[in-house]
Enzyme design. Structure first.
Site, PDB file in Angstrom:
ATOM      1  N   LYS A  40       9.881  36.457  34.162  1.00 16.56           N
ATOM      2  CA  LYS A  40       9.283  37.732  33.759  1.00 16.56           C
ATOM      3  C   LYS A  40      10.133  38.904  34.254  1.00 16.56           C
ATOM      4  O   LYS A  40      10.787  38.812  35.295  1.00 16.56           O
ATOM      5  CB  LYS A  40       7.839  37.847  34.271  1.00 16.56           C
ATOM      6  N   LYS A  93      10.069  44.168  39.141  1.00 13.89           N
ATOM      7  CA  LYS A  93      10.698  45.254  39.898  1.00 13.89           C
ATOM      8  C   LYS A  93      11.782  44.701  40.790  1.00 13.89           C
ATOM      9  O   LYS A  93      12.742  45.356  41.111  1.00 13.89           O
ATOM     10  CB  LYS A  93       9.649  45.961  40.752  1.00 13.89           C
ATOM     11  N   LYS A 143       6.080  34.044  46.527  1.00  9.42           N
ATOM     12  CA  LYS A 143       6.715  35.056  47.385  1.00  9.42           C
ATOM     13  C   LYS A 143       7.101  34.516  48.746  1.00  9.42           C
ATOM     14  O   LYS A 143       7.864  35.151  49.469  1.00  9.42           O
ATOM     15  CB  LYS A 143       5.801  36.278  47.538  1.00  9.42           C
TER      16      LYS A 143
END
Ligand code: TYM
Length: 332
Positions: free
Chosen positions: A195, A198, A112
Site C-alpha cells: 500500500k 507515509k 510495525k
C-alpha cells in the site's frame, strides 16, 4: 441522521494520495448527508518515533489539507484529538477491558514490530487500537469511513463496544466500517503490491499532496508496470496498471471500463502521460489552497478550538456515562 467519524494521522509533512483517495475524498462527499465528525489523531502520531519540533506544524498542515480538500468546519465537527482529553481517558477504560492477547494479535502492531521486535515498540503503539476505539465510541458513531487497512481496528472497536455494553450497561453505539471497495487501497507506485504509505519503501513510490506537482507527474510517468501492453484492470496480473487506472478513475470520475476502452490499442506510456496531466491539474489547486490556509495559522487555530469545544460537548457526556457505569466515585 447517522453519525460518521474519521481521521488521518499527522505523521508526515503532507497527506499522501492514498489518504486522499481512500479516505478524505469520501469524507467530503459524506459531510452533508451525515452528521460528520473529522479529527486529527495526533495522539496516535506519537506512538511511533517522532520529532516534537514537527508535530504542531504537521497537525496544522493536515488541518489545512482537510479544508483544502473540501471539509467544511461549518458542516461538520472538526478538531485535534489532543485538544479533547476524553479520548485518552476513554482509551484507558477500554484498555482495562481489552485482552493482552487480543491486542497482541492486531496485524498492524505485528507489522510495525516485525523489524525492531517488541522491545523497540512502545506501550502506546500496543494500545493504538484501543485509543482508536475510544475516538469512535466517544461520539456514538454509526459509520467509520476508512481504507481497507483499518478493517481489523474496526472489528476490535465493535467487540469492545459490545463487551462494555454487555458487562456494564449500554454506553456505546456499535459502529460499522464503511470501506469503499473501488478506492479502498492505493498502492505504492514502485512496488504496486504494497500500500502507498507515509513511511513507504521509497519516496518515489508515493505522491505527497503538498509536493511540487511536477515531481508527482514524474512519479506517475516512472511508475512500475508489467511488461505486457494491454491497458486492462487486473490486480493479480497487472497490479501497477490497475493502480494507475484506479487513481485515474477516482480523480476524473470516469469508470475503469471507460478508461480501458479509451486506451484500447494504446500503450502504457499514453496512459501515464495523460494521468500525469490529470495529477498536475488535481494537485495544483489543492496545494495552492492549502498554502493559503497555512498562511493564516491563527484562523486555523481558531477553527480547531471551536471544533474542540463542540467535540467535548459530546465526548464528555459519553465519558461520564462510562465512568458512572464502571462505578467510579463521582467528583462532587
Ligand atoms: P492513517 O492516518 O494511516 O490514514 C488515514 C486514512 O487513509 C487511509 N489510507 C489509505 N487508503 C487507500 N490507500 C492507501 N494506500 C491508504 N493509506 C491510508 C486509511 O485507511 C485511513 O482511512 N488509524 C487511522 C487513524 C485513526 C482513525 C481513528 C480513523 C485514528 N483514530 C478513528 C478512523 C476513526 C490511521 O492510521 O489512518
Amino acid at each position: 441522521r447517522q453519525r460518521i467519524l474519521s481521521g488521518a494521522k499527522p505523521t508526515a509533512d503532507s497527506l499522501h494520495l492514498g489518504n486522499y483517495i481512500g479516505a478524505v475524498r469520501n469524507w467530503v462527499s459524506m459531510q452533508t448527508e451525515y452528521d460528520a465528525v473529522f479529527f486529527i489523531p495526533d495522539l496516535h502520531a506519537v506512538t511511533v518515533d517522532f520529532d516534537p519540533g514537527d508535530l504542531a506544524r504537521r497537525t496544522r498542515t493536515v488541518a489545512a489539507q482537510y479544508i483544502a480538500a473540501g471539509i467544511d468546519p461549518e458542516k461538520c465537527i472538526f478538531f485535534v484529538q489532543s485538544h479533547v482529553p476524553e479520548h485518552a481517558e476513554l482509551a484507558w477504560a477500554l484498555n482495562c477491558i481489552t485482552g493482552y492477547g487480543e491486542a497482541a494479535r492486531m496485524t498492524q502492531f505485528k507489522d510495525k514490530t516485525q523489524k525492531g521486535g517488541t522491545d523497540a515498540a512502545t506501550l502506546g503503539l500496543f494500545a493504538y487500537p484501543t485509543l482508536m476505539a475510544a475516538d469512535i465510541l466517544l461520539y456514538q458513531t454509526d459509520l467509520v469511513p476508512v481504507g481497507e487497512d483499518q478493517r481489523q481496528h474496526l472489528e476490535l472497536t465493535r467487540n469492545l463496544a459490545q463487551r462494555f455494553n454487555t458487562r456494564f450497561g449500554e454506553a456505546f453505539t456499535v459502529p460499522d466500517a464503511k470501506i469503499l471497495k473501488e478506492s479502498a487501497k492505493i498502492y505504492d507506485l514502485q512496488n504496486p503490491t504494497a500500500k502507498m504509505s507515509k513511511t513507504g519503501e521509497s519516496a518515489s513510490g508515493s505522491i505527497q499532496l503538498l509536493e511540487d506537482p511536477k515531481i508527482a507527474a514524474k512519479r506517475i510517468k516512472s511508475a512500475v508496470t508489467d511488461d505486457g501492453t494491454v491497458v486492462r484492470f487486473d490486480l493479480e496480473a497487472k497490479p501497477g496498471v490497475s493502480n494507475l487506472l484506479t487513481i485515474y478513475a477516482t480523480l476524473t470520475g470516469k469508470t475503469v471500463t471507460e478508461l480501458e476502452n479509451a486506451y484500447a490499442g494504446k500503450m502504457y506510456g499514453h496512459l501515464k502521460v495523460d494521468l500525469a496531466d490529470v495529477m498536475v491539474d488535481f494537485l495544483t489547486p489543492l496545494r495552492d489552497r492549502t498554502n493559503e490556509l497555512l498562511a493564516d495559522p491563527a484562523e486555523l487555530d481558531r477553527l480547531l478550538a471551536d471544533g474542540a469545544r463542540r467535540a467535548r460537548e459530546i465526548a464528555s457526556v459519553t465519558l461520564s456515562s462510562v465512568y458512572d457505569k464502571m462505578g467510579f466515585l463521582p467528583l462532587q
